[in-house]
Design a protein around this motif. Structure first.
Motif, PDB file in Angstrom:
ATOM      1  N   LEU A 143     -47.393  50.934 -32.060  1.00 39.43           N
ATOM      2  CA  LEU A 143     -47.305  49.735 -32.889  1.00 39.43           C
ATOM      3  C   LEU A 143     -48.120  49.917 -34.164  1.00 39.43           C
ATOM      4  N   GLU A 144     -47.754  49.157 -35.173  1.00 42.22           N
ATOM      5  CA  GLU A 144     -48.551  49.045 -36.398  1.00 42.22           C
ATOM      6  C   GLU A 144     -49.096  47.630 -36.443  1.00 42.22           C
ATOM      7  N   THR A 145     -50.412  47.491 -36.502  1.00 46.54           N
ATOM      8  CA  THR A 145     -51.002  46.163 -36.367  1.00 46.54           C
ATOM      9  C   THR A 145     -51.287  45.504 -37.708  1.00 46.54           C
ATOM     10  N   GLY A 146     -51.167  44.175 -37.690  1.00 46.92           N
ATOM     11  CA  GLY A 146     -51.569  43.363 -38.829  1.00 46.92           C
ATOM     12  C   GLY A 146     -52.776  42.513 -38.492  1.00 46.92           C
ATOM     13  N   GLY A 147     -53.377  42.774 -37.330  1.00 48.80           N
ATOM     14  CA  GLY A 147     -54.561  42.027 -36.915  1.00 48.80           C
ATOM     15  C   GLY A 147     -54.478  41.597 -35.462  1.00 48.80           C
ATOM     16  N   MET A 148     -55.627  41.587 -34.800  1.00 46.98           N
ATOM     17  CA  MET A 148     -55.711  41.190 -33.400  1.00 46.98           C
ATOM     18  C   MET A 148     -56.732  40.072 -33.240  1.00 46.98           C
ATOM     19  N   LEU A 149     -56.497  39.219 -32.253  1.00 50.59           N
ATOM     20  CA  LEU A 149     -57.396  38.105 -31.971  1.00 50.59           C
ATOM     21  C   LEU A 149     -57.627  37.999 -30.471  1.00 50.59           C
ATOM     22  N   ASN A 150     -58.778  37.452 -30.121  1.00 50.86           N
ATOM     23  CA  ASN A 150     -59.033  37.044 -28.743  1.00 50.86           C
ATOM     24  C   ASN A 150     -59.425  35.569 -28.797  1.00 50.86           C
ATOM     25  N   ILE A 151     -58.532  34.691 -28.308  1.00 51.77           N
ATOM     26  CA  ILE A 151     -58.726  33.239 -28.396  1.00 51.77           C
ATOM     27  C   ILE A 151     -58.864  32.668 -26.989  1.00 51.77           C
ATOM     28  N   ASN A 152     -59.920  31.892 -26.779  1.00 52.49           N
ATOM     29  CA  ASN A 152     -60.133  31.258 -25.479  1.00 52.49           C
ATOM     30  C   ASN A 152     -60.617  29.830 -25.685  1.00 52.49           C
ATOM     31  N   ALA A 153     -60.410  29.008 -24.647  1.00 55.30           N
ATOM     32  CA  ALA A 153     -60.800  27.597 -24.710  1.00 55.30           C
ATOM     33  C   ALA A 153     -61.507  27.207 -23.415  1.00 55.30           C
ATOM     34  N   GLU A 179     -42.089  43.914 -43.030  1.00 55.11           N
ATOM     35  CA  GLU A 179     -41.065  43.236 -42.247  1.00 55.11           C
ATOM     36  C   GLU A 179     -41.151  43.617 -40.774  1.00 55.11           C
ATOM     37  N   GLY A 180     -40.712  42.686 -39.961  1.00 56.01           N
ATOM     38  CA  GLY A 180     -40.624  42.962 -38.530  1.00 56.01           C
ATOM     39  C   GLY A 180     -41.872  42.634 -37.742  1.00 56.01           C
ATOM     40  N   MET A 181     -42.846  41.961 -38.367  1.00 57.04           N
ATOM     41  CA  MET A 181     -44.061  41.601 -37.634  1.00 57.04           C
ATOM     42  C   MET A 181     -43.742  40.548 -36.568  1.00 57.04           C
ATOM     43  N   GLN A 182     -44.265  40.786 -35.367  1.00 58.16           N
ATOM     44  CA  GLN A 182     -44.056  39.889 -34.241  1.00 58.16           C
ATOM     45  C   GLN A 182     -45.389  39.596 -33.563  1.00 58.16           C
ATOM     46  N   LEU A 183     -45.360  38.632 -32.672  1.00 63.68           N
ATOM     47  CA  LEU A 183     -46.555  38.314 -31.912  1.00 63.68           C
ATOM     48  C   LEU A 183     -46.485  39.017 -30.555  1.00 63.68           C
ATOM     49  N   PHE A 184     -47.592  39.675 -30.181  1.00 59.64           N
ATOM     50  CA  PHE A 184     -47.704  40.369 -28.903  1.00 59.64           C
ATOM     51  C   PHE A 184     -48.866  39.776 -28.109  1.00 59.64           C
ATOM     52  N   ASN A 185     -48.706  39.736 -26.795  1.00 65.38           N
ATOM     53  CA  ASN A 185     -49.790  39.333 -25.897  1.00 65.38           C
ATOM     54  C   ASN A 185     -50.336  40.567 -25.192  1.00 65.38           C
ATOM     55  N   TRP A 357     -43.527  50.644 -34.763  1.00 60.36           N
ATOM     56  CA  TRP A 357     -43.413  51.614 -35.849  1.00 60.36           C
ATOM     57  C   TRP A 357     -42.212  52.501 -35.589  1.00 60.36           C
ATOM     58  N   ASN A 358     -41.273  52.483 -36.530  1.00 61.12           N
ATOM     59  CA  ASN A 358     -40.009  53.192 -36.356  1.00 61.12           C
ATOM     60  C   ASN A 358     -40.167  54.650 -36.754  1.00 61.12           C
ATOM     61  N   TYR A 359     -40.290  55.494 -35.759  1.00 65.05           N
ATOM     62  CA  TYR A 359     -40.383  56.919 -36.051  1.00 65.05           C
ATOM     63  C   TYR A 359     -39.332  57.695 -35.251  1.00 65.05           C
ATOM     64  N   ASP A 360     -38.158  57.091 -35.083  1.00 67.99           N
ATOM     65  CA  ASP A 360     -37.101  57.719 -34.304  1.00 67.99           C
ATOM     66  C   ASP A 360     -36.663  59.057 -34.888  1.00 67.99           C
TER      67      ASP A 360
END
Length: 460
Positions: A143-153, A179-185, A357-360
């Protein structure tokens, strides 16, 4: 007398020789430890294999883990009232929008009312990702990241989670849109994190040129043509021609950012824009069932019917209106005003703004690092061309990186504790089938180790 003395020494020599021989053959014999000292640094430089004791090995592993724990990002805490809609702005500009009455207790399943404490950790830089023991892998894919978070309540000492019908909206700050950014858990297993695509994950701030469901004008195309024809007020001396327009139908269905990409004359072009500004809401376009911002191209043909039209204050000139989706043209849509990736999450915990990341087209290989001394080492590769970090897997005395693109420039970053002291190896190289044998570990201080980690932020 001399004969007796000589005989005594002969007997003494024989006795000593026999004792020495018996000692060598004694299975319980343990030779004394050598008093010769060898430095740890010298040991690491030699080609011989050094076996640390089980006790030391366990202690070294614990010290390495403690190092990561101590240098992980510090959590930010926000106290919010659950009865109100709230927007949290974090230290590194992450924005989190939370609707009122969104939480339940993880223990009881009951709605949480009153105050709730939100904790957030932000991971945007390479050093933060490394110190958080994070990586950018989804089921073996890079993957290519645009940022990671750890959120808790937490509320009254109990962990909280989102209700099934509730989401939080997260804005990840960006410098350049990709383009193509998605949310991952993220899920942890055996001290490794794996990312999975969240359900219905799309970047809500992105302007899409291709959608699963195109925007629809209420009542259909014919009503849209009629509306435009009745609401464009042309100048008296307008001329025939075609005005090419482009606008955005946002996720709420509003018509925004109307532009003339190719016009007839400025006053005619302005009249067309003013007419399009009166368009009512559309049914927005959708991706994965989620309403999104969509680019809409609309060429408007203006053709004079008769001379009486010129004197009409509200032109009834025939206008042939045809919606057009042209991928080549749509890719140039204006997105300069967008400064965030906007994603919607139905879960708390580890959250990642990523894209595959598309490296096919690149050949994939296994990259191997030979550690020589031992394999109980934390080894990462940082890719230079895109923001990705990959953690290696121990295999005997080697570290293995599976199925990664050949020829990519990387930096190897390896940390170990040896005899309870930290050692670091950093090396720039390229991914190849050749086994990497040339890592050189040097003893470092905690401050030096942290500084060397932060230097990696210059890579991307």
């Amino acid at each position: 007398m001399k004969i007796k003395l000589s005989l005594f020494f002969i007997l003494l020599f024989i006795a000593f020789s026999c004792k020495n021989e018996n000692t060598k053959n004694d299975p319980d014999f343990k030779p004394a430890k050598s008093t010769t000292k060898t430095s740890v640094a010298d040991s690491l430089k030699s080609d011989s294999v050094i076996v640390d004791s089980d006790a030391n090995d366990s202690e070294n592993t614990k010290m390495l883990l403690d190092f990561y724990i101590k240098n992980d990002k510090k959590a930010q805490f926000f106290l919010i009232n659950t009865s109100r809609d709230t927007t949290i702005v974090c230290a590194e500009k992450t924005r989190i929008r939370i609707e009122a009455n969104s939480f339940i207790s993880s223990k009881t399943g009951k709605s949480v009312i009153g105050q709730i404490k939100i904790s957030v950790k932000e991971y945007y830089t390479i050093s933060d990702i490394l110190m958080g023991r994070l990586s950018t892998i989804s089921n073996g894919k890079l993957l290519e990241t645009g940022g990671m978070l750890n959120i808790n309540a937490v509320s009254n000492g109990e962990n909280c989670e989102l209700k099934k019908d509730k989401n939080i909206e997260i804005e990840f700050p960006r410098k350049v849109e990709k383009e193509g950014m998605q949310l991952f858990n993220g899920n942890w297993k055996n001290n490794e994190i794996n990312w999975s695509v969240a359900a219905n994950s799309v970047d809500l701030n992105h302007i899409f040129t291709k959608v699963d469901e195109k925007p629809v004008y209420p009542g259909g195309l014919q009503k849209m043509y009629s509306f435009i024809g009745n609401n464009i007020r042309l100048p008296d001396d307008y001329i025939n021609g075609k005005v090419y327009t482009r606008f955005v139908i946002d996720k709420e269905g509003n018509v925004k950012d109307i532009q003339v990409t190719k016009g007839i004359r400025k006053d005619v072009d302005d009249a067309v824009i003013k007419g399009l500004q009166k368009l009512p809401k559309f049914i927005p376009g959708k991706v994965n069932g989620v309403a999104v911002n969509t680019t809409y191209n609309l060429p408007i043909t203006i053709k004079q019917e008769d001379e009486d039209v010129r004197s009409s204050s509200v032109s009834s000139a025939q206008k042939y209106v045809k919606p057009l989706y042209d991928d080549k043209t749509l890719k140039n849509a204006d997105t300069e005003s967008i400064q965030y990736y906007l994603l919607r999450s139905s879960k708390l915990g580890m959250i990642n703004c990523d894209r595959f990341w598309n490296y096919d087209e690149s050949p994939k290989i296994d990259f191997v690092i030979n550690l020589k001394t031992d394999a109980k080492t934390s080894v990462n590769v940082i890719f230079h061309r895109f923001k990705s970090v990959m953690r290696g897997f121990s295999a005997d005395d080697t570290i293995l990186f599976n199925n990664i693109p050949s020829g990519e420039k990387i930096t190897i970053f390896a940390i170990k504790y040896f005899y309870k002291k930290p050692f670091l190896a950093v090396k720039e190289t390229e991914i190849s089938s050749k086994i990497e044998n040339d890592l050189v570990f040097q003893e470092v201080t905690f401050e030096k180790l942290k500084n060397e980690t932060e230097k990696l932020n210059r890579i991307n």
